[in-house]
Design a protein around this motif. Structure first.
Motif, short mmCIF file in Angstrom:
data_model
loop_
_atom_site.label_atom_id
_atom_site.label_comp_id
_atom_site.label_asym_id
_atom_site.label_seq_id
_atom_site.Cartn_x
_atom_site.Cartn_y
_atom_site.Cartn_z
N ARG A 2 6.16 11.61 -0.43
CA ARG A 2 5.65 10.24 -0.47
C ARG A 2 5.37 9.79 -1.90
O ARG A 2 5.52 8.62 -2.22
CB ARG A 2 4.40 10.12 0.39
CG ARG A 2 4.73 10.17 1.87
CD ARG A 2 3.50 10.04 2.69
NE ARG A 2 3.72 8.97 3.63
CZ ARG A 2 2.80 8.49 4.44
NH1 ARG A 2 1.57 8.96 4.40
NH2 ARG A 2 3.07 7.54 5.29
N LEU A 3 4.98 10.72 -2.76
CA LEU A 3 4.78 10.39 -4.17
C LEU A 3 6.10 9.98 -4.80
O LEU A 3 6.18 9.00 -5.55
CB LEU A 3 4.16 11.58 -4.91
CG LEU A 3 3.84 11.36 -6.38
CD1 LEU A 3 2.87 10.21 -6.57
CD2 LEU A 3 3.26 12.63 -6.98
N ASP A 47 0.91 5.19 0.18
CA ASP A 47 0.24 6.47 0.37
C ASP A 47 1.02 7.55 -0.35
O ASP A 47 2.25 7.60 -0.25
CB ASP A 47 0.15 6.82 1.86
CG ASP A 47 -0.96 6.08 2.57
OD1 ASP A 47 -2.03 5.94 1.96
OD2 ASP A 47 -0.76 5.66 3.71
N THR A 48 0.33 8.35 -1.10
CA THR A 48 1.00 9.41 -1.88
C THR A 48 0.37 10.76 -1.57
O THR A 48 0.07 11.55 -2.45
CB THR A 48 0.92 9.12 -3.39
OG1 THR A 48 -0.46 8.98 -3.75
CG2 THR A 48 1.66 7.83 -3.74
N ASP A 49 0.19 11.03 -0.29
CA ASP A 49 -0.50 12.24 0.13
C ASP A 49 0.38 13.48 0.20
O ASP A 49 -0.11 14.59 0.38
CB ASP A 49 -1.20 12.02 1.47
CG ASP A 49 -0.23 11.59 2.56
OD1 ASP A 49 0.88 11.13 2.25
OD2 ASP A 49 -0.60 11.72 3.74
N THR A 50 1.68 13.32 0.01
CA THR A 50 2.59 14.46 0.00
C THR A 50 3.55 14.29 -1.19
O THR A 50 3.73 13.16 -1.68
CB THR A 50 3.42 14.55 1.29
OG1 THR A 50 4.31 13.43 1.35
CG2 THR A 50 2.53 14.61 2.54
N TRP A 64 0.87 -1.18 0.00
CA TRP A 64 0.00 0.00 0.00
C TRP A 64 0.90 1.21 0.00
O TRP A 64 1.76 1.37 0.87
CB TRP A 64 -0.90 0.00 1.24
CG TRP A 64 -1.83 1.15 1.22
CD1 TRP A 64 -1.65 2.37 1.81
CD2 TRP A 64 -3.09 1.22 0.55
NE1 TRP A 64 -2.72 3.18 1.56
CE2 TRP A 64 -3.62 2.49 0.79
CE3 TRP A 64 -3.82 0.31 -0.22
CZ2 TRP A 64 -4.85 2.89 0.28
CZ3 TRP A 64 -5.04 0.71 -0.71
CH2 TRP A 64 -5.54 1.98 -0.47
#
Length: 87
Positions: free
Chosen positions: A23-24, A17-20, A15
């Motif tokens: 993180r992307l 997460d690409t919320d910043t 999983w």
């Protein structure tokens, strides 16, 4: 309400997460490294469809020819050629 369903994912799933922006970039590198090392695409929908027998090698080749000027299209074409050789 009894409507929640949970499915445990075993090894081979991640999983991301690409919320910043950081993180992307991390997610991108996570995918890029094994693709570059192994020469295989991660989550290639056309390859998944072929392996599940939802499309045949001719359809896979047609999808590759539509994108033949890109590395992704070349990847699909190589999969289709391999499928023909393996018969």
């Amino acid at each position: 309400m009894g409507q929640l369903q949970v499915e445990l994912m075993g090894r081979g799933y991640a999983w991301l997460d690409t919320d910043t922006p950081d993180r992307l970039i991390e997610a991108s590198e996570f995918v890029r490294a094994p693709e570059k090392r192994e020469g295989a695409k991660i989550a290639c929908l056309e390859e998944i469809a072929y392996n599940a027998a939802w499309i045949d090698h001719a359809q896979l080749g047609a999808l590759g020819r539509r994108r033949s000027k890109s590395r992704y299209g070349q990847y699909l074409l190589s999969l289709a050629e391999t499928a023909v050789k393996l018969g």
